[in-house]
Design an enzyme around this catalytic site. Structure first.
Site, PDB file in Angstrom:
ATOM      1  N   GLY A   9       0.831  -1.217   0.000  1.00  0.00           N
ATOM      2  CA  GLY A   9       0.000   0.000   0.000  1.00  0.00           C
ATOM      3  C   GLY A   9       0.858   1.257   0.000  1.00  0.00           C
ATOM      4  O   GLY A   9       0.485   2.286   0.574  1.00  0.00           O
ATOM      5  N   LEU A  11       1.647   3.507  -2.149  1.00  0.00           N
ATOM      6  CA  LEU A  11       1.308   4.742  -2.871  1.00  0.00           C
ATOM      7  C   LEU A  11       0.269   5.575  -2.131  1.00  0.00           C
ATOM      8  O   LEU A  11      -0.164   6.617  -2.611  1.00  0.00           O
ATOM      9  CB  LEU A  11       0.786   4.396  -4.274  1.00  0.00           C
ATOM     10  N   GLY A  12      -0.144   5.130  -0.949  1.00  0.00           N
ATOM     11  CA  GLY A  12      -1.179   5.838  -0.202  1.00  0.00           C
ATOM     12  C   GLY A  12      -0.623   6.995   0.611  1.00  0.00           C
ATOM     13  O   GLY A  12       0.543   7.388   0.480  1.00  0.00           O
ATOM     14  N   GLN A  13      -1.493   7.528   1.492  1.00  0.00           N
ATOM     15  CA  GLN A  13      -1.131   8.734   2.268  1.00  0.00           C
ATOM     16  C   GLN A  13       0.102   8.480   3.140  1.00  0.00           C
ATOM     17  O   GLN A  13       1.011   9.297   3.199  1.00  0.00           O
ATOM     18  CB  GLN A  13      -2.317   9.171   3.144  1.00  0.00           C
ATOM     19  N   ASP A  35       2.248  -1.764  -4.354  1.00  0.00           N
ATOM     20  CA  ASP A  35       0.851  -1.332  -4.242  1.00  0.00           C
ATOM     21  C   ASP A  35       0.059  -2.062  -5.313  1.00  0.00           C
ATOM     22  O   ASP A  35       0.612  -2.608  -6.271  1.00  0.00           O
ATOM     23  CB  ASP A  35       0.747   0.202  -4.452  1.00  0.00           C
ATOM     24  N   ASP A  53      -0.757  -7.323  -5.124  1.00  0.00           N
ATOM     25  CA  ASP A  53      -2.091  -7.351  -4.519  1.00  0.00           C
ATOM     26  C   ASP A  53      -1.991  -8.173  -3.236  1.00  0.00           C
ATOM     27  O   ASP A  53      -1.721  -9.376  -3.278  1.00  0.00           O
ATOM     28  CB  ASP A  53      -3.070  -8.002  -5.511  1.00  0.00           C
ATOM     29  N   TYR A 142     -14.536  -1.332   9.392  1.00  0.00           N
ATOM     30  CA  TYR A 142     -13.118  -0.948   9.525  1.00  0.00           C
ATOM     31  C   TYR A 142     -12.610  -1.316  10.918  1.00  0.00           C
ATOM     32  O   TYR A 142     -11.572  -1.952  11.073  1.00  0.00           O
ATOM     33  CB  TYR A 142     -13.017   0.566   9.290  1.00  0.00           C
TER      34      TYR A 142
HETATM   35  P1  NAD Z   1      -4.502   4.996   1.745  1.00  0.00           P
HETATM   36  O1  NAD Z   1      -5.904   4.638   1.419  1.00  0.00           O
HETATM   37  O2  NAD Z   1      -4.020   6.361   1.449  1.00  0.00           O
HETATM   38  O3  NAD Z   1      -3.508   3.974   1.018  1.00  0.00           O
HETATM   39  C1  NAD Z   1      -3.756   2.593   0.989  1.00  0.00           C
HETATM   40  C2  NAD Z   1      -3.052   2.026  -0.224  1.00  0.00           C
HETATM   41  O4  NAD Z   1      -3.342   0.620  -0.264  1.00  0.00           O
HETATM   42  C3  NAD Z   1      -3.537   2.620  -1.545  1.00  0.00           C
HETATM   43  O5  NAD Z   1      -2.436   3.134  -2.281  1.00  0.00           O
HETATM   44  C4  NAD Z   1      -4.191   1.446  -2.271  1.00  0.00           C
HETATM   45  O6  NAD Z   1      -3.961   1.457  -3.666  1.00  0.00           O
HETATM   46  C5  NAD Z   1      -3.498   0.261  -1.613  1.00  0.00           C
HETATM   47  N1  NAD Z   1      -4.278  -0.981  -1.675  1.00  0.00           N
HETATM   48  C6  NAD Z   1      -5.606  -1.144  -1.529  1.00  0.00           C
HETATM   49  N2  NAD Z   1      -5.929  -2.444  -1.692  1.00  0.00           N
HETATM   50  C7  NAD Z   1      -4.770  -3.112  -1.913  1.00  0.00           C
HETATM   51  C8  NAD Z   1      -4.439  -4.468  -2.132  1.00  0.00           C
HETATM   52  N3  NAD Z   1      -5.381  -5.418  -2.186  1.00  0.00           N
HETATM   53  N4  NAD Z   1      -3.144  -4.789  -2.310  1.00  0.00           N
HETATM   54  C9  NAD Z   1      -2.179  -3.836  -2.279  1.00  0.00           C
HETATM   55  N5  NAD Z   1      -2.429  -2.534  -2.098  1.00  0.00           N
HETATM   56  C10 NAD Z   1      -3.715  -2.170  -1.909  1.00  0.00           C
HETATM   57  O7  NAD Z   1      -4.282   4.623   3.277  1.00  0.00           O
HETATM   58  P2  NAD Z   1      -3.228   5.248   4.311  1.00  0.00           P
HETATM   59  O8  NAD Z   1      -3.871   6.434   4.896  1.00  0.00           O
HETATM   60  O9  NAD Z   1      -1.896   5.357   3.685  1.00  0.00           O
HETATM   61  O10 NAD Z   1      -3.261   4.111   5.430  1.00  0.00           O
HETATM   62  C11 NAD Z   1      -2.353   3.033   5.434  1.00  0.00           C
HETATM   63  C12 NAD Z   1      -2.704   2.134   6.607  1.00  0.00           C
HETATM   64  O11 NAD Z   1      -2.697   2.899   7.823  1.00  0.00           O
HETATM   65  C13 NAD Z   1      -4.092   1.511   6.533  1.00  0.00           C
HETATM   66  O12 NAD Z   1      -4.031   0.212   7.069  1.00  0.00           O
HETATM   67  C14 NAD Z   1      -4.938   2.392   7.430  1.00  0.00           C
HETATM   68  O13 NAD Z   1      -6.029   1.685   7.975  1.00  0.00           O
HETATM   69  C15 NAD Z   1      -3.941   2.764   8.492  1.00  0.00           C
HETATM   70  N6  NAD Z   1      -4.281   4.003   9.179  1.00  0.00           N
HETATM   71  C16 NAD Z   1      -4.282   5.183   8.486  1.00  0.00           C
HETATM   72  C17 NAD Z   1      -4.631   6.358   9.149  1.00  0.00           C
HETATM   73  C18 NAD Z   1      -4.650   7.689   8.429  1.00  0.00           C
HETATM   74  O14 NAD Z   1      -5.145   8.685   9.003  1.00  0.00           O
HETATM   75  N7  NAD Z   1      -4.103   7.782   7.208  1.00  0.00           N
HETATM   76  C19 NAD Z   1      -4.985   6.319  10.500  1.00  0.00           C
HETATM   77  C20 NAD Z   1      -5.003   5.079  11.154  1.00  0.00           C
HETATM   78  C21 NAD Z   1      -4.633   3.939  10.479  1.00  0.00           C
HETATM   79  C1  AKB Z   2      -9.922   6.927   9.028  1.00  0.00           C
HETATM   80  O1  AKB Z   2     -10.508   7.998   9.302  1.00  0.00           O
HETATM   81  O2  AKB Z   2     -10.453   5.923   8.569  1.00  0.00           O
HETATM   82  C2  AKB Z   2      -8.441   6.858   9.370  1.00  0.00           C
HETATM   83  C3  AKB Z   2      -8.253   6.305  10.731  1.00  0.00           C
HETATM   84  C4  AKB Z   2      -8.288   7.212  11.892  1.00  0.00           C
HETATM   85  O3  AKB Z   2      -8.108   5.127  10.885  1.00  0.00           O
HETATM   86  N1  AKB Z   2      -7.868   8.140   9.194  1.00  0.00           N
END
Ligand code: NAD
Ligand code: AKB
Length: 321
Positions: A9, A11-13, A35, A53, A142
């Site tokens: 994952g 490429l995500g945030q 990703d 994946d 979630y």
């Molecule tokens: P995001 O949605 O920005 O990025 C997730 C990435 O996962 C995306 O680039 C997507 O293409 C990829 N993805 C989705 N399905 C996939 C699969 N089957 N195989 C491979 N890649 C796949 O999420 P994020 O904000 O970067 O969060 C990353 C992790 O941190 C998550 O588990 C999220 O629950 C956790 N998290 C995030 C936050 C937040 O505020 N950003 C807070 C708490 C927890």
């Molecule tokens: C969401 O809002 O889903 C995330 C988190 C707090 O897990 N930013």
């Protein structure tokens, strides 16, 4: 040879900044980003990139073998609002993906980072200074996948000796990549709208208090936890962490100190509001502080000033082409 670090994952945030931080710390040659999405042609000197994946166990095993992976930051998941829209997909990606990663980690003796969330808590959890150990009965898909994920990581640690560690992250605020469909996304969107339009319509009520953290503190915490002496970790999966507990109206007031013309109004989205209303208003991060020295640097004022400066720079650079 030191084994490499895989990020799913990526490429995500979070991944967009974690990959850069790990490259800086360990050298680009030790980092493998992956990703489900396909990236354009790779530039020289960047971390290796794999299209992977996480619901496909063979793909994970193949990447681990080929790159001699020793640590996995498993970020791939659907966030809270998207997971509520697509609960079946959320179960498959969030749980199935984690199971596949833990199984691969068991076979190849990899260390695993699991990003849990404030979403593991629910309406029956104490909402103020939510303790490290407390009731975890979330009412969202979630949250269900994150609680089950924490338990599965603990099971793999106890039963198979997999070094799995996790953080219960709050909403993360950052400028490098947009958020992926969470309940706390307003706290990122507001900055883009403030800089572009001097106006933002928020999908949560003005007084919705939630925990937040600026991305540099989140990345620092992930790396610190993964490098911490295992004998000091009383919890592993997963530690409460937070840096501020804020409402949309407080964030808007802070932004107004820099952009006096900024205005906010509210059009409440009932789904995301009910998710937010089921989450803590402030977390107790004492265990993370005591066990491995968690110490965030950015409060509301410092985060807001840095976000506006850096996002503003990026927007100006994008306009100049
Ligand atoms: P995001 O949605 O920005 O990025 C997730 C990435 O996962 C995306 O680039 C997507 O293409 C990829 N993805 C989705 N399905 C996939 C699969 N089957 N195989 C491979 N890649 C796949 O999420 P994020 O904000 O970067 O969060 C990353 C992790 O941190 C998550 O588990 C999220 O629950 C956790 N998290 C995030 C936050 C937040 O505020 N950003 C807070 C708490 C927890
Ligand atoms: C969401 O809002 O889903 C995330 C988190 C707090 O897990 N930013």
């Amino acid at each position: 040879m030191e084994r490499r670090i895989l990020i799913t994952g990526a490429l995500g945030q979070i991944g967009s900044e974690l990959v850069a931080a790990l490259r800086e710390r360990h050298g680009a040659e030790r980092i493998v980003a992956s990703d489900l999405r396909i990236v354009p042609l790779q530039r020289a000197g960047e971390a290796a990139y794999e299209h992977l994946d996480s619901t496909e166990p063979q793909q994970i095993l193949e990447v681990i073998r080929r790159h001699a992976i020793g640590t996995i930051y498993h970020l791939a998941a659907l966030l809270s609002a998207v997971a509520e829209e697509r609960p079946h997909a959320a179960w498959s990606i969030n749980m199935g993906g984690l199971y596949n990663v833990l199984e691969a980690a068991r076979q190849y003796r990899c260390q695993v980072f699991f990003p849990s969330s404030i979403g593991v808590f629910g309406p029956s959890t104490p909402r103020e200074r939510t303790p490290q150990v407390t009731i975890q009965r979330p009412t969202t898909m979630y949250g269900v996948t994150k609680v089950a994920g924490e338990l599965l990581c603990d099971y793999y640690a106890a039963r198979f000796g997999v070094d799995a560690r996790g953080l219960r992250l709050p909403g993360l605020i950052s400028y490098a990549a947009p958020p992926g469909g969470g309940t706390t996304d307003y706290a990122v969107e507001i900055f883009y709208h403030a800089l572009r339009h001097r106006q933002y319509t928020c999908f949560l009520r003005p007084d919705t208090r939630l925990d937040m953290m600026y991305m540099p503190d989140a990345i620092g915490a992930m790396i610190a936890l993964m490098e911490a002496d295992a004998s000091r970790l009383r919890f592993r999966n997963a530690y409460n962490v937070t840096a501020m507990s804020i409402t949309p109206e407080e964030l808007a007031a802070e932004i107004r100190k820099h952009i006096p013309a900024f205005e906010i109004d509210y059009q409440v989205d009932p789904v995301r509001q009910s998710i937010a209303d089921s989450w803590p208003r402030s977390l107790d991060a004492g265990a993370a502080r005591d066990d491995w020295g968690f110490a965030p640097r950015y409060d509301l004022a410092a985060m807001t000033a840095d976000m506006l400066a850096r996002l503003g720079e990026r927007m100006r650079a994008a306009r100049m082409g």
